[in-house]
Design a protein around this motif. Structure first.
Motif, PDB file in Angstrom:
ATOM      1  N   UNK A 199       4.558 -46.874  32.255  1.00  0.00           N
ATOM      2  CA  UNK A 199       3.475 -45.900  32.174  1.00  0.00           C
ATOM      3  C   UNK A 199       3.699 -44.993  30.971  1.00  0.00           C
ATOM      4  N   UNK A 200       2.771 -45.014  30.011  1.00  0.00           N
ATOM      5  CA  UNK A 200       2.859 -44.134  28.867  1.00  0.00           C
ATOM      6  C   UNK A 200       2.474 -42.715  29.236  1.00  0.00           C
ATOM      7  N   UNK A 201       2.927 -41.747  28.429  1.00  0.00           N
ATOM      8  CA  UNK A 201       2.624 -40.348  28.747  1.00  0.00           C
ATOM      9  C   UNK A 201       1.121 -40.106  28.764  1.00  0.00           C
TER      10      UNK A 201
ATOM     11  N   UNK B 194       7.863 -39.632  36.550  1.00  0.00           N
ATOM     12  CA  UNK B 194       8.008 -39.083  35.204  1.00  0.00           C
ATOM     13  C   UNK B 194       7.122 -37.851  35.096  1.00  0.00           C
ATOM     14  N   UNK B 195       7.690 -36.727  34.660  1.00  0.00           N
ATOM     15  CA  UNK B 195       6.923 -35.493  34.562  1.00  0.00           C
ATOM     16  C   UNK B 195       7.696 -34.501  33.701  1.00  0.00           C
ATOM     17  N   UNK B 196       7.001 -33.474  33.188  1.00  0.00           N
ATOM     18  CA  UNK B 196       7.744 -32.404  32.516  1.00  0.00           C
ATOM     19  C   UNK B 196       8.816 -31.844  33.439  1.00  0.00           C
TER      20      UNK B 196
ATOM     21  N   UNK C 111       2.259 -47.385  39.735  1.00  0.00           N
ATOM     22  CA  UNK C 111       1.528 -46.909  40.912  1.00  0.00           C
ATOM     23  C   UNK C 111       0.127 -46.433  40.567  1.00  0.00           C
ATOM     24  N   UNK C 112      -0.097 -45.996  39.343  1.00  0.00           N
ATOM     25  CA  UNK C 112      -1.423 -45.528  38.925  1.00  0.00           C
ATOM     26  C   UNK C 112      -1.414 -45.243  37.441  1.00  0.00           C
ATOM     27  N   UNK C 113      -2.582 -45.381  36.803  1.00  0.00           N
ATOM     28  CA  UNK C 113      -2.686 -45.189  35.356  1.00  0.00           C
ATOM     29  C   UNK C 113      -3.963 -44.452  35.019  1.00  0.00           C
ATOM     30  N   UNK C 114      -3.881 -43.521  34.086  1.00  0.00           N
ATOM     31  CA  UNK C 114      -5.076 -43.018  33.409  1.00  0.00           C
ATOM     32  C   UNK C 114      -5.247 -43.847  32.145  1.00  0.00           C
ATOM     33  N   UNK C 115      -6.459 -44.234  31.836  1.00  0.00           N
ATOM     34  CA  UNK C 115      -6.669 -45.224  30.780  1.00  0.00           C
ATOM     35  C   UNK C 115      -7.729 -44.790  29.787  1.00  0.00           C
ATOM     36  N   UNK C 116      -7.636 -43.571  29.304  1.00  0.00           N
ATOM     37  CA  UNK C 116      -8.604 -43.103  28.319  1.00  0.00           C
ATOM     38  C   UNK C 116      -8.284 -43.677  26.947  1.00  0.00           C
TER      39      UNK C 116
ATOM     40  N   UNK D  20      -0.547 -40.581  32.377  1.00  0.00           N
ATOM     41  CA  UNK D  20      -0.128 -39.822  33.545  1.00  0.00           C
ATOM     42  C   UNK D  20      -1.354 -39.385  34.352  1.00  0.00           C
ATOM     43  N   UNK D  21      -1.165 -39.247  35.675  1.00  0.00           N
ATOM     44  CA  UNK D  21      -2.215 -38.865  36.619  1.00  0.00           C
ATOM     45  C   UNK D  21      -1.788 -37.632  37.410  1.00  0.00           C
ATOM     46  N   UNK D  22      -2.713 -37.086  38.222  1.00  0.00           N
ATOM     47  CA  UNK D  22      -2.401 -35.967  39.102  1.00  0.00           C
ATOM     48  C   UNK D  22      -2.410 -36.365  40.580  1.00  0.00           C
TER      49      UNK D  22
END
Length: 805
Positions: A361-363, A390-392, A461-466, A366-368
């Protein structure tokens, strides 16, 4: 005069600011989910797993839903309805179906999943009945809105292992008719009639119809050599692509092999930064890594050290990675990282495992909010299930899983990636099949995997794909209205010098389910019809809204998103006007004895009604209610061209009649103004309510539809004070800067009139508040749109500001 262009429904301080976010006319913009791995329309499938005689084939889908809904799952020509409970995962057994087994032949083997509210789909395939374990792996499904038209595949080398020839393979699935797919292979491939149908570098095309799948396999003729990684797939319309291997030994000749499968994001949505936390326990063999570029001259670094310069479709491999790695394109170009689990006992590593594949998963992805589940093995011991988060580093403590802090789960290792603020937390989940909901106010990445003796699975587990685009503008609309019905055109908006994808529409759909994460209020009493020729990728989309029962209120929330991930919800509504009530903020504070005038106007969207029907109107009757403890009614000022009829003061309300001059009014419809006297200094909000609005043609109430689609332009004008000095104290030139903002917002108050400052997000939630705020620290605010509300001694002043991504 301070004229407000918003409406209130069921007044509360929060609802004011929610209403402030509603655009004029019918539109209401919100930051919704964006393009990600959740959706309402999926096509899924599998390519072949190991198939020894007597093996049992298990193909499953896991449907994760945050809203109560029904999923329609179609395969082999049969459709089955599956109930979905809120915040749960439904297992759909496909009974070994959904597998495309014939290479290089268009075939109907894919599975169609449709819902009303967005869900997340996982595919799982296990073959078992031989040895001490099966051959499992799975993938995170991607909805149609997240698909694309260009891919480079990630595979592994073909090999003749203990079970025979095992091939690298990938599968193309077409969600739309007449999709031309062009393939350039990096290995020898096979067809039903030819052991070698194509050689490395060959290019060919195939036409696919909706729901058809197309399998490409390496030939099996060149063991240990042929590898499909980097094969190029281009299509005329968006397609889905699953990629991997039938049953891989990693490395070759290990005698321990498993199925590899992942559903790839399209190449234009790959990331530029990835974080690899090596798999749990494998401290000797570590991970096997492949890095594949989507662009030419891509300079890749690992923990800040240059490791490769790759062109589009080129890839590199890294053996035995045992420490956390931060992979980055130093020139901002797109690539993808594949993490492979080695075969059991490679390099005498004692931890039980077997090969599986995870696309990291690339930065940017990331999802919420991620809803996921852990599977049961088809046979043998339960998996040890791990999740890598993965998170800050400073926000890791904000992440919860099933309402419990992620940091309170059993830790299996943690680290901060060198040269970054991103941390990794690896946790162990309970054995068995369970559902989990992970949430955080700060975006995070997550991938999961499970291992047991000679078995393993893994997927993001999940991806944002913009898209990687400068565009931040959601699709726009043009509409026409005939009484209660709408015809709407949605079109993309493009920033200057932006990518060619910016103005392409990804999805247009009406919200129908309560609890839909894109918009909580479901539509009612409207029929939504989308132009059947629309396909994701078009620059425009047309739809209509037809009211079902014109005697009842109707509401529609229509969600639309472009391929850059900019989304909005447009709201449309109509109500029979008789007995309708509107609430408006009259005055926040004022001096006793002041007179205030409340202008009343209605911006009716139905121009045709005004021009053709309004001249027949003989009178208008309205009742105004008000807080009689703070305001006293003085008079009604009729609009130009109208005359006053009967006015009746009821103490806390007044009913008045306006007689028409028999001419069509210009927009907006002017209903005059009401004058009130302030009794004392109000301590809070004072409301004016316009209710029982009626339009009479002769003796009949005309059936004009009004509602929240109309834009009331009510405001406040201080007429004079008790001392006769004139207007109340002017608020001065209040200003908020900069816009857009990042870590600070400056509130300019030269007149020293501001008593409080509040900042609300796009959902109306108060994020920051205080008195005498001039330099507001905003580093904790997430990218998005906000409303800054400045309370002065005489009024409220609002400012729309945004924080960029």
């Amino acid at each position: 005069m301070n004229t407000s262009r918003f409406r209130l429904r069921g007044f509360s301080p929060r609802s004011v600011w929610i209403a402030l976010l509603l655009a004029a006319g019918v539109s209401a913009i919100t930051n919704a989910q964006g393009i990600n791995s959740s959706g309402t329309d999926f096509w899924a499938g599998f390519f072949p797993n190991e198939q020894l005689q007597g093996d049992t084939q298990l193909t499953e889908l896991f449907l994760a839903s945050t809203a109560a809904d029904t999923a329609l799952v179609t395969f082999d020509g049969q459709t089955t309805a599956w109930p979905l409970a809120a915040n749960s995962v439904q297992t759909v057994n496909l009974f070994s179906r959904g597998v495309t087994e014939i290479p290089e032949t268009p075939i109907d083997r894919s599975v169609h999943i449709q819902t009303h509210a967005p869900i997340t789909v996982y595919g799982f395939y296990d073959t078992y009945g031989f040895g001490s374990g099966g051959s499992p792996d799975g993938f995170l499904g991607l909805p149609n809105t997240s698909l694309g038209q260009e891919y480079y595949t990630v595979n592994y080398t073909e090999f003749n292992n203990f079970a025979g020839t095992e091939t690298a393979e990938f599968l193309v699935i077409a969600p739309y008719d007449s999709t031309l797919v062009t393939i350039t292979t990096t290995a020898h491939t096979q067809s039903p009639t030819r052991p070698i149908s194509h050689s490395p570098g060959d290019t060919w095309s195939v036409m696919l119809m909706k729901g058809q799948s197309y399998l490409v396999q390496s030939s099996g003729q060149f063991s240990g050599i042929d590898d499909l990684t980097g094969s190029h797939v281009v299509s005329s319309k968006p397609v889905g692509l699953l990629t991997g291997h039938q049953m891989a030994d990693i490395p070759l000749s290990m005698g321990s092999a498993d199925y590899l499968i992942e559903m790839e994001p399209p190449a234009d949505r790959w990331g530029t930064e990835y974080f690899e936390m090596p798999m749990a326990g494998r401290t000797i063999c570590g991970d096997y890594i492949r890095i594949l570029s989507a662009e030419d001259s891509n300079a890749i670094t690992a923990n800040g050290v240059p490791i490769a310069k790759l062109n589009a479709g080129q890839w590199m491999e890294i053996d035995t990675v045992t420490t956390p790695q931060f992979y980055r394109s130093s020139n901002g170009k797109r690539f993808i990282v594949a993490q492979y689990s080695y075969s059991a006992h490679y390099l005498n590593d004692p931890v039980p495992a077997d090969p599986f594949l995870i696309l990291l998963t690339g930065e940017e992805e990331f999802e919420r909010r991620i809803l996921f589940r852990t599977p049961d093995p088809a046979q043998g011991a339960s998996y040890a299930n791990y999740v890598t988060i993965l998170a800050p580093q400073n926000s890791m403590g904000l992440i919860t899983i099933n309402g419990t802090a992620a940091t309170s789960y059993p830790s299996a290792g943690q680290s901060v990636f060198p040269g970054t603020t991103i941390a990794a937390l690896r946790i162990l989940l309970p054995n068995g099949s369970n559902s989990y909901l992970a949430t955080s106010p700060v975006p995070f990445g997550m991938y999961q995997y499970g291992i047991s003796d000679y078995e393993g699975y893994g997927w993001p587990a999940g991806l944002a794909l913009n898209l990687h685009s400068l565009d931040s503008l959601p699709p726009s609309q043009l509409f026409s209205k005939t009484c209660c019905n709408y015809n709407v055109t949605i079109f993309g908006t493009r920033a200057p010098h932006d990518s060619t994808y910016v103005d392409r529409i990804a999805d247009v759909t009406m919200i129908t389910q309560a609890g839909d994460p894109r918009w909580s209020k479901p539509s009612s009493n409207y029929t939504f019809t989308l132009d059947p020729t629309f396909q994701p990728g078009d620059s425009t989309a047309h739809f209509s809204l037809a009211i079902k029962d014109p005697n009842k209120s109707a509401y529609a929330a229509v969600y639309t998103i472009d391929f850059s991930g900019n989304d909005t919800v447009y709201q449309y509504s109509s109500s029979p006007q008789d007995g309708h009530s509107y609430q408006h903020l009259a005055i926040r504070s004022g001096l006793a004895g002041q007179q205030v005038t409340m202008p009343m106007a209605e911006d009716i969207g139905d121009t045709a009604f005004l021009l053709t029907s309004w001249k027949n109107l003989t009178s208008l009757t309205a009742t105004i209610s008000f807080d009689s403890s703070k305001l006293a009614f003085q008079s009604i000022n009729p609009p130009a061209g109208w005359t006053m009829g009967t006015t009746t003061n009821h103490g806390n309300s007044v009913t008045f009649v306006l007689n028409n001059a028999a001419s069509s009014p210009a927009r907006p419809l002017d209903m005059g103004s009401a004058v009130f006297q302030v009794k004392d200094v109000p301590s809070g909000m004072t409301l004016i309510v316009l209710n029982d609005l009626q339009f009479y043609v002769g003796s009949s109430v005309d059936a004009l539809c009004l509602g929240s689609s109309e834009d009331e332009m009510w405001g406040i004008e201080i007429v004079r004070s008790a001392s006769g000095v004139g207007s109340a104290v002017a608020p001065g030139r209040v200003a908020v800067r900069p816009n857009p903002f990042e870590d600070h917002l400056i509130v300019d108050d030269p007149g020293n009139t501001i008593t409080a400052v509040e900042i609300f997000d796009a959902l109306g939630r108060e994020m920051i508040s205080g008195t005498n705020l001039s330099d507001v620290h905003t580093s904790a605010l997430l990218p998005g749109t906000y409303v800054v509300v400045c309370h002065t001694r005489t009024d409220l002043q609002t400012f729309h500001v945004s924080k960029p991504r």
